[in-house]
Design an enzyme around this catalytic site. Structure first.
Site, mmCIF file in Angstrom:
data_model
loop_
_atom_site.group_PDB
_atom_site.id
_atom_site.type_symbol
_atom_site.label_atom_id
_atom_site.label_comp_id
_atom_site.label_asym_id
_atom_site.label_seq_id
_atom_site.Cartn_x
_atom_site.Cartn_y
_atom_site.Cartn_z
ATOM 1 N N LYS A 16 0.801 -1.222 0.000
ATOM 2 C CA LYS A 16 0.000 0.000 0.000
ATOM 3 C C LYS A 16 0.843 1.287 0.000
ATOM 4 O O LYS A 16 2.053 1.249 0.247
ATOM 5 C CB LYS A 16 -0.916 -0.012 1.225
ATOM 6 C CG LYS A 16 -1.979 -1.100 1.184
ATOM 7 C CD LYS A 16 -2.864 -1.011 2.414
ATOM 8 C CE LYS A 16 -3.978 -2.031 2.389
ATOM 9 N NZ LYS A 16 -4.850 -1.891 3.579
ATOM 10 N N TYR A 41 -12.318 -1.712 -4.244
ATOM 11 C CA TYR A 41 -12.830 -1.889 -2.877
ATOM 12 C C TYR A 41 -14.350 -1.756 -2.787
ATOM 13 O O TYR A 41 -14.893 -1.537 -1.713
ATOM 14 C CB TYR A 41 -12.161 -0.890 -1.931
ATOM 15 C CG TYR A 41 -10.757 -1.280 -1.543
ATOM 16 C CD1 TYR A 41 -10.522 -2.344 -0.676
ATOM 17 C CD2 TYR A 41 -9.666 -0.587 -2.047
ATOM 18 C CE1 TYR A 41 -9.230 -2.706 -0.324
ATOM 19 C CE2 TYR A 41 -8.364 -0.948 -1.693
ATOM 20 C CZ TYR A 41 -8.159 -2.009 -0.835
ATOM 21 O OH TYR A 41 -6.880 -2.368 -0.487
ATOM 22 N N ASN A 63 -1.957 0.226 6.918
ATOM 23 C CA ASN A 63 -1.348 -0.986 7.457
ATOM 24 C C ASN A 63 -0.441 -1.720 6.468
ATOM 25 O O ASN A 63 -0.199 -2.902 6.599
ATOM 26 C CB ASN A 63 -2.420 -1.910 8.033
ATOM 27 C CG ASN A 63 -3.425 -2.353 6.991
ATOM 28 O OD1 ASN A 63 -3.205 -2.240 5.798
ATOM 29 N ND2 ASN A 63 -4.542 -2.887 7.464
ATOM 30 N N HIS A 87 -2.233 -5.437 1.691
ATOM 31 C CA HIS A 87 -3.556 -6.046 1.516
ATOM 32 C C HIS A 87 -3.315 -7.447 0.981
ATOM 33 O O HIS A 87 -2.383 -7.666 0.194
ATOM 34 C CB HIS A 87 -4.388 -5.249 0.496
ATOM 35 C CG HIS A 87 -5.551 -6.019 -0.054
ATOM 36 N ND1 HIS A 87 -6.782 -6.021 0.549
ATOM 37 C CD2 HIS A 87 -5.646 -6.840 -1.127
ATOM 38 C CE1 HIS A 87 -7.606 -6.803 -0.148
ATOM 39 N NE2 HIS A 87 -6.938 -7.302 -1.175
ATOM 40 N N GLU A 125 -9.544 -10.495 -7.538
ATOM 41 C CA GLU A 125 -8.556 -9.435 -7.330
ATOM 42 C C GLU A 125 -7.402 -9.539 -8.324
ATOM 43 O O GLU A 125 -6.940 -8.522 -8.856
ATOM 44 C CB GLU A 125 -8.058 -9.457 -5.890
ATOM 45 C CG GLU A 125 -9.133 -9.051 -4.905
ATOM 46 C CD GLU A 125 -8.706 -9.083 -3.453
ATOM 47 O OE1 GLU A 125 -9.383 -8.422 -2.643
ATOM 48 O OE2 GLU A 125 -7.705 -9.757 -3.112
#
Length: 140
Positions: A11, A51, A114, A117, A128
């Site tokens: 990310k 998302y 964080n 993913h 995905e």
């Protein structure tokens, strides 16, 4: 056990801090192999489409803004039990709850930022992976 593929994103908080190599090393040290990888900068619309499963959740807009804030590294990982292994290496979503040595324990800045993913099931991984990669780009 058969080889499995999973999807992973490094990310914006991690790419911004130049942690891509350190994160990939953790995946590889755990026995996962990168079979596709690309560094891209998502638009907010592209992040929103990816998302969309979270569209009704209160954090959706903030998540899309964050994912469009800097480049990401989208990748496909392959290995024995790759989905579970990837999730183990990533650690808990909340870095405060993540086990020592996991990516999120070492690198995440917060629950929202964080660092990584990962797909949570074979069906999710398939969707995905297809969002970011054509079959020609999977070179395992």
């Amino acid at each position: 056990m058969a080889l499995e593929r999973t999807f992973s994103i490094i990310k914006p908080d991690a790419t911004r801090r130049n942690l891509t190599g350190a994160i990939v090393k953790k995946f590889e040290d755990a026995g996962l192999r990168v079979v596709a990888s690309k560094r891209i900068h998502l638009s907010k619309a592209q992040a929103g489409e990816f998302y969309k499963v979270h569209a009704e959740r209160p954090f959706y807009d903030e998540l899309c803004e964050f994912m469009a804030s800097a480049p990401i590294v989208a990748q496909v990982l392959e290995g024995e039990n790759a989905i579970a292994k990837n999730r183990e290496v990533m650690g808990a979503t909340n870095p405060a709850d993540a086990a020592a040595g996991t990516i999120r324990a070492e690198f995440a800045e917060s629950v929202g930022e964080n660092s990584v993913h990962g797909s949570d099931a074979p069906e999710t991984a398939e969707v995905e992976i297809a969002y970011f990669f054509s079959g020609l780009e999977l070179v395992g």
